[in-house]
Design an enzyme around this catalytic site. Sequence first.
Site, PDB file in Angstrom:
ATOM      1  CD  GLU A  93      -2.868   1.086   2.440  1.00  0.00           C
ATOM      2  OE1 GLU A  93      -3.234  -0.034   2.844  1.00  0.00           O
ATOM      3  OE2 GLU A  93      -3.272   2.148   2.930  1.00  0.00           O
ATOM      4  CE  LYS A 116      -6.128  -1.496   5.589  1.00  0.00           C
ATOM      5  NZ  LYS A 116      -5.224  -0.700   4.757  1.00  0.00           N
ATOM      6  CG  ASP A 156       0.903 -17.159  11.273  1.00  0.00           C
ATOM      7  OD1 ASP A 156       0.105 -16.450  10.635  1.00  0.00           O
ATOM      8  OD2 ASP A 156       0.637 -18.312  11.656  1.00  0.00           O
ATOM      9  CG  HIS A 213      -3.752   7.086   0.286  1.00  0.00           C
ATOM     10  ND1 HIS A 213      -4.255   6.218  -0.626  1.00  0.00           N
ATOM     11  CD2 HIS A 213      -3.324   6.348   1.329  1.00  0.00           C
ATOM     12  CE1 HIS A 213      -4.149   4.995  -0.157  1.00  0.00           C
ATOM     13  NE2 HIS A 213      -3.591   5.046   1.030  1.00  0.00           N
TER      14      HIS A 213
END
Length: 434
Positions: free
Chosen positions: A83, A266, A282, A379
Site C-alpha cells: 500500500e 486497520k 505469521d 495518499h
Amino acid sequence: MARTSRIPGFFKHSVDERRRLVAEATDIAPHEFDAASARGGLDVGTSDKSVENVIGVYTLPFAATLNVRMNGRDVIAPMVIEEPSVVAAASNAARIVRQGGGFTADADEPIVAAQIQLLDVDAPEEARACVLAAKSEILALADRAVPGLVARGGGARDVVVRVLGEPSDRMIVVDVHVDCRDAMGANLVNSIAEAIGGRLAELAHARVGFRILSNLCDRRRVRVRCSVPMEQLATDNMSGVDVARGMEEGSRFAELDPYRAATHNKGIMNGIDAVVIATGNDWRAVEAGAHAYAAREGRYQPLAIWRREGAHLVGKLELPLALGVVGGTLRIHPTARLALKMSGAQGATDLAMIAATVGLASNLAALRALASDGIQRGHMALHARTVAIAAGAANEMVERVAERMVELGDISLEGARRILAHDTAVIGSAATAE
Ligand code: MEV
C-alpha cells in the site's frame, strides 16, 4: 557504531544508495542486501519445498521505516507492504514522536496457551479439581514434549481449567501456559497440546477433543506509548492544538463506534503487519489475536487511544503479539533474515515491541491526516505513481507522470496514458531536433 534511524533525504536516493545507507546505519555488509533480496529473496525451488502446488514466487515491496526511536534507541524497522504512503507516513510520524523523546514500549513474557478441549464431562467442578491436583505432573509431561524449548529456558508454566457453556455441553477446557522464549510458538504449543491430551482426559474422566494453541495470546501483550508536544502536530493550515483536538475526537469516535474502530485498527495493523511480514512471521495469527483482543469486552474497540495531557498528545497502544525470531519462515527466507537483522531486535519480545511501535506510528499518521487535510491528498500523490507504472511509465517518467496527474487532478489510467504519450512525443521530437 551507534545505530541511527534518522537519515534525512533518504527517499531521494536510488534503491542501491538506500541499501548502502541502511547497511551503514545497521552494520549490515552491503553485499548481504544484494544476496538477500536477489529474485525477491525466495527462489522457486525452496518455495516448492515449503508449500504445496507451487507455481512461482510472489514478491512485494521491501522498505525501511526511518526515524523510529524506541526505549532510547534508534531502530530502522523493516516493512513489507503493497500500500502506497504507509511507509512514508509511519516514518514521518516517528520523526514527530522522536522530537518528544520517542516511543516507550514494554511487553509481557512470551506466554502462549495450549488448549485441550475435554468432552463428556459429567461433573465439571470435580474434573477441574482432579486436573489441578495433577498440575506438576501435567507441567512435567508438557516439558518432556519440548526438550529444546526447555533447554532454551522456556517450557510449561501454568495450568488453568475453565468450564464452558451449559451443563448440557459437558465441556471443559484446559489451558496450559507455555513460555515460548524466542519462538512464535505455534508448533511447540501444538506439540504440547497433543502430548498431554490423553493424560488430561484420564484425569478428568473425559473424552479428548481439540488440541491446539490459542491465537488470543492475551498473556503475551505488548504496550507502546508516546507523548507528542502538540506544536509538532501542526500542518500548513492548522495549529498543533487544533490537530491534537481532532485526533482525540477521532480516538473517541473509535471508542464509541465499532465501525470506526475497525478502520482505526486497520491503520494500526498497516504498520504491525508490514513488520510482521518482513520478518517472516505469521500475520494471520497476529491479526486473529489483535481483533479478538479488540473485542474482548464484548464490543469491538480501538487498540490505541489518544488523549491531550497538558501541552502533549499522548497515544497508548496495547495488543497481544506472538512473534518469533527463530524457526519458521526465517529458516528458508533470506530477506526475512536480513529484515530481522536490520531491525536490530534483541529477541522475540523486542521484535514485538518494534512492530507495535510502527503500529502506533501508523495510527498517529492516519489520525493526524484525518484531523487535518484528510487522507486522500498524501495518499493520491503516492497512488499516482502506481497508476503511472501501470500505464507503462518507467524510470524518471514515473515521477513525471505522477506529478502531472496530481497537478491536473486526474489520477486515472487513461490520464496517465495521455500524459505518457504526450511527454514521450515531446521527448522524441526534442531528441530528433538535437
Ligand atoms: C488506510 O490504509 C488506513 C486508514 O483508513 C486508517 C484510519 O482511518 O485510521 C487511513
